[in-house]
Design a protein around this motif. Sequence first.
Motif, PDB file in Angstrom:
ATOM      1  N   SER A   1      42.552  31.974  45.739  1.00  0.00           N
ATOM      2  CA  SER A   1      41.099  32.060  46.004  1.00  0.00           C
ATOM      3  C   SER A   1      40.308  31.847  45.110  1.00  0.00           C
ATOM      4  O   SER A   1      39.539  32.351  44.381  1.00  0.00           O
ATOM      5  CB  SER A   1      41.043  33.876  46.111  1.00  0.00           C
ATOM      6  N   LEU A   2      40.573  30.256  44.629  1.00  0.00           N
ATOM      7  CA  LEU A   2      39.845  29.685  43.638  1.00  0.00           C
ATOM      8  C   LEU A   2      38.441  29.544  43.886  1.00  0.00           C
ATOM      9  O   LEU A   2      37.815  29.599  44.924  1.00  0.00           O
ATOM     10  CB  LEU A   2      40.397  28.280  43.148  1.00  0.00           C
ATOM     11  N   LYS A   3      37.712  29.861  42.744  1.00  0.00           N
ATOM     12  CA  LYS A   3      36.244  29.610  42.964  1.00  0.00           C
ATOM     13  C   LYS A   3      35.739  28.492  41.807  1.00  0.00           C
ATOM     14  O   LYS A   3      36.358  28.178  41.072  1.00  0.00           O
ATOM     15  CB  LYS A   3      35.335  31.066  42.160  1.00  0.00           C
ATOM     16  N   PRO A   4      34.419  28.048  42.001  1.00  0.00           N
ATOM     17  CA  PRO A   4      34.036  26.961  41.175  1.00  0.00           C
ATOM     18  C   PRO A   4      33.990  27.246  39.674  1.00  0.00           C
ATOM     19  O   PRO A   4      34.483  26.397  38.925  1.00  0.00           O
ATOM     20  CB  PRO A   4      32.584  26.769  41.523  1.00  0.00           C
ATOM     21  N   GLU A   5      33.932  28.521  39.406  1.00  0.00           N
ATOM     22  CA  GLU A   5      33.729  28.982  37.898  1.00  0.00           C
ATOM     23  C   GLU A   5      35.364  29.055  37.173  1.00  0.00           C
ATOM     24  O   GLU A   5      35.523  29.223  36.094  1.00  0.00           O
ATOM     25  CB  GLU A   5      33.160  30.173  37.702  1.00  0.00           C
ATOM     26  N   ASP A   6      36.267  28.614  38.398  1.00  0.00           N
ATOM     27  CA  ASP A   6      37.632  28.427  37.755  1.00  0.00           C
ATOM     28  C   ASP A   6      37.943  27.239  37.242  1.00  0.00           C
ATOM     29  O   ASP A   6      38.925  26.687  36.711  1.00  0.00           O
ATOM     30  CB  ASP A   6      38.695  28.897  38.741  1.00  0.00           C
ATOM     31  N   THR A   7      36.849  26.102  37.395  1.00  0.00           N
ATOM     32  CA  THR A   7      37.146  24.978  37.139  1.00  0.00           C
ATOM     33  C   THR A   7      37.334  24.556  35.381  1.00  0.00           C
ATOM     34  O   THR A   7      36.582  25.215  34.755  1.00  0.00           O
ATOM     35  CB  THR A   7      35.978  23.711  37.399  1.00  0.00           C
ATOM     36  N   GLY A   8      38.416  23.882  35.119  1.00  0.00           N
ATOM     37  CA  GLY A   8      38.348  23.661  33.808  1.00  0.00           C
ATOM     38  C   GLY A   8      40.010  23.192  33.425  1.00  0.00           C
ATOM     39  O   GLY A   8      40.616  22.670  34.432  1.00  0.00           O
TER      40      GLY A   8
END
Length: 112
Positions: free
Chosen positions: A80-87
């Motif tokens: 359930s990845l979200k854009p804010e998990d980017t890194g």
Amino acid sequence: VQLQASGGGLVQAGGSLRLSCAASGRIFSMGWYRQAPGKQRELAAIIDIGRNTNYVDSVKGRFTISRDNAKNTVYLQLNSLKPEDTGVYYCAPFPVPGSFVWGQGTQVTVSS
């Protein structure tokens, strides 16, 4: 002990990835850390030698940390990845020793 993180990539929001952290020797309590663009590195999940786990609130219910002691490998399942998990995601001992040198990590990019 040297650590090598892998498994990152580009996924759409809602997608999944599985990260791996291969160690060159025996590992004890380990953590997955992440650093979003322009932000400080943060601890996302930890697992001890007995497979007890803990997560930062923002990933609870979506990420799962696990380990294979026979392979000296720690995993992080990202769902359930979200854009804010980017890194950039890193693995390291927990707690992090003062002498620890961070590796390159593995890039996770989540598109909206």
